[in-house]
Design a protein around this motif. Structure first.
Motif, short mmCIF file in Angstrom:
data_model
loop_
_atom_site.label_atom_id
_atom_site.label_comp_id
_atom_site.label_asym_id
_atom_site.label_seq_id
_atom_site.Cartn_x
_atom_site.Cartn_y
_atom_site.Cartn_z
N SER A 450 0.83 -1.19 0.00
CA SER A 450 0.00 0.00 0.00
C SER A 450 0.86 1.24 0.00
N LYS A 451 1.93 1.23 0.82
CA LYS A 451 2.83 2.38 0.83
C LYS A 451 3.55 2.53 -0.51
N GLU A 452 3.89 1.35 -1.09
CA GLU A 452 4.57 1.39 -2.37
C GLU A 452 3.65 1.97 -3.46
N SER A 453 2.37 1.58 -3.43
CA SER A 453 1.44 2.10 -4.42
C SER A 453 1.24 3.61 -4.26
N GLN A 454 1.25 4.09 -3.00
CA GLN A 454 1.14 5.53 -2.78
C GLN A 454 2.35 6.26 -3.35
N ALA A 455 3.53 5.70 -3.16
CA ALA A 455 4.74 6.31 -3.70
C ALA A 455 4.75 6.27 -5.22
N VAL A 456 4.30 5.14 -5.77
CA VAL A 456 4.22 5.04 -7.23
C VAL A 456 3.22 6.03 -7.79
N MET A 457 2.11 6.20 -7.08
CA MET A 457 1.10 7.15 -7.53
C MET A 457 1.66 8.56 -7.56
N GLU A 458 2.39 8.95 -6.51
CA GLU A 458 2.95 10.29 -6.51
C GLU A 458 3.99 10.46 -7.61
N ALA A 459 4.76 9.40 -7.85
CA ALA A 459 5.76 9.47 -8.93
C ALA A 459 5.08 9.60 -10.29
N ASN A 460 3.99 8.89 -10.49
CA ASN A 460 3.26 8.98 -11.76
C ASN A 460 2.64 10.37 -11.95
N VAL A 461 2.19 10.95 -10.84
CA VAL A 461 1.61 12.29 -10.92
C VAL A 461 2.67 13.31 -11.34
N GLU A 462 3.84 13.22 -10.70
CA GLU A 462 4.92 14.14 -11.07
C GLU A 462 5.38 13.92 -12.51
N LYS A 463 5.42 12.64 -12.91
CA LYS A 463 5.84 12.33 -14.27
C LYS A 463 4.88 12.91 -15.30
N ALA A 464 3.57 12.83 -15.01
CA ALA A 464 2.57 13.37 -15.94
C ALA A 464 2.72 14.87 -16.10
#
Length: 488
Positions: A450-464
């Motif tokens: 769950s923590k990993e998915s939150q970090a991935v989500m933030e990374a994807n947001v910044e990438k977009a």
């Protein structure tokens, strides 16, 4: 020597040209072609009985039909242009006739009967000849005496009802052409003007758009000007009763995606039911037929005046108002621009209640004469830090949870972004979540994942957000300099 008929562009083309030349010079062929032209003109303008009579009397058959690229009206315009180019003036086709007069013989009240003198008895043959000669002299003498004795009364011919109705129709057509007649639904008696009116009516927006001024982030100065021009005269008409007139034209310029069209949509949504909104594009204004684009313009402004209060919105107006000194400009383009200039300049006196709103990405390409017609010229600015924060929270708040740190980071990344570029970045984030939801795979539910998915989500947001290459940054400095030199 025999003439060869083969050859792609040789003898065959020459022979065909000779045949066409003979057809033009031949009187009967020329008469037949003119009759077919007249027949089509009568049919297109609704004179069906006259067209049928012409077809019968002229013995027009179904063996021939007119080509698609020829008509009587087009020939008239081409002849007028040729005459103007050759002699420096347009031909005068019609002239007014002198008033018709009629001669009336005033009957004498006391007419005396003339007593014929006794006739001399003559032989039969001589009597017959003398009688015919006497009768002729008697008739001429009587007519001469009547003319000498009775006064002449010269009167103008009385106008018949048919002539009155025809004159009324001509005056009505003239008023239609110059836009001085009211009731645009019933005034276009000519089929040509009716078709143009129907074309202009298609530009009236009828969509149900749900958009409010609060949905627009930033650009408060533009919103205030639009409200002053459109809403204030409706809500407070007493403020403009003593000579003060509201703004009648506004030009919005800025980088692509800065929100110029969004402001027009918000204006339409806020004034729906109160204001007639004309959304004008180049496809409606530009016609391939000579002189028709100018007629469409006149019909547009005439209908806008009769349906006031109204708004005419020109999107990407530089395509219609480019500089007139370019060598590549066609004559029809120059006539169209001159007509638009005259209509914009005459709005203050004849088109009350009409507001012209225009948007452009290239204000430096607009002719200076058009720039003078716009009372206000305003730069639509890029959203500042607070406006970007509000826009990102509104677009992403329902799909992901934004913590203050992530929101602050996105606001910093989106510096120099237009509102539309921020929307595209947020849409990319939402579409990424859709892709993840449609993937078929393992779904882990541990705390670490769950923590990993939150970090991935933030990374994807910044990438977009980092994938977006802001275009407004390149043009903003040029727009700001133009606003300083030409804005108001």
């Amino acid at each position: 020597m025999k003439m060869k008929t083969q050859g792609k562009y040789g003898v065959t083309a020459t022979a065909a040209a000779q045949v066409l030349c003979e057809d033009v010079r031949n009187f009967s062929t020329r008469r037949r072609n003119i009759l077919y032209l007249m027949h089509r003109y009568l049919v297109e303008n609704g004179y069906y009985s006259s067209a049928e009579a012409l077809k019968t009397e002229g013995r027009l058959t179904e063996e021939y039909e007119l080509c698609d690229n020829i008509d009587l009206d087009g020939m008239y315009l081409e002849y007028a242009s040729f005459f103007n180019m050759k002699f420096g003036k347009y031909p005068k086709i019609l002239k007014k006739m002198a008033p018709k007069i009629k001669v009336e013989m005033a009957a004498g009240k006391n007419q005396e009967k003339s007593v014929a003198p006794p006739k001399e008895i003559l032989p039969p043959k001589k009597q017959t000849a003398e009688a015919s000669l006497a009768n002729w002299h008697l008739g001429v003498g009587a007519a001469t005496a009547a003319l000498n004795e009775q006064p002449l009364q010269i009167k103008k011919m009385e106008t018949t009802a048919a002539a009155d109705s025809m004159s009324g129709q001509e005056n009505r057509a003239c008023e239609i052409e110059h836009g001085h007649l009211g009731g645009d639904d019933a005034l276009f008696s000519s089929l040509d003007w009716q078709s143009l009116a129907e074309l202009v009516k298609t530009s009236i927006l009828q969509e149900n758009i749900k958009l409010r001024w609060s949905d627009v982030c930033g650009n408060q100065r533009a919103i205030e000007l639009i409200k002053e021009a459109v809403l204030t005269p409706i809500e407070f008409p007493q403020l403009f009763a003593h000579g003060l007139k509201p703004w009648r034209s506004l030009l919005l310029h800025g980088p692509p995606g800065s929100g110029k069209t969004l402001l027009a949509k918000a204006l339409y949504s806020e004034t729906q039911g109160q204001v007639t909104f004309f959304n004008i594009t180049a496809s409606i204004m530009v016609s391939k037929w000579r002189g028709e684009s100018e007629k469409i313009l006149r019909v547009l402004f005439h209908m806008a005046a009769k349906r006031a209060p109204s708004v005419i919105f020109f999107d990407e107006i530089e395509s219609l108002t480019s500089k007139r000194d370019r060598a590549t400009d066609h004559e029809s383009s120059k006539r169209f621009k001159n007509e638009l200039l005259q209509l914009l300049d005459g709005m203050e006196h004849t088109l009350n209640g009409v507001f012209v709103l225009a948007s452009t990405n290239l204000p430096w390409d607009i002719d200076e004469a058009f720039l003078r017609r716009f009372e206000k010229k305003l730069l639509v600015q890029l959203p500042n830090e607070a406006e970007r924060s509000c826009l990102i929270s509104r677009l992403l708040g329902s799909s992901i949870s934004l913590n203050p740190r992530l929101l602050e980071q996105l606001v910093a990344i989106s510096d120099q972004f237009t509102g539309d570029e921020i929307r595209l970045a947020c849409k990319e984030i939402s579409m990424h979540r859709v892709r993840c939801a449609t993937k078929v795979g393992d779904h882990r539910s541990t705390g670490a994942s769950s923590k990993e998915s939150q970090a991935v989500m933030e990374a994807n947001v910044e990438k977009a957000f980092r994938q977006v290459r802001p275009l407004g940054q390149k043009l903003l400095a040029k727009h700001e300099q133009w606003q300083q030199e030409n804005g108001s």
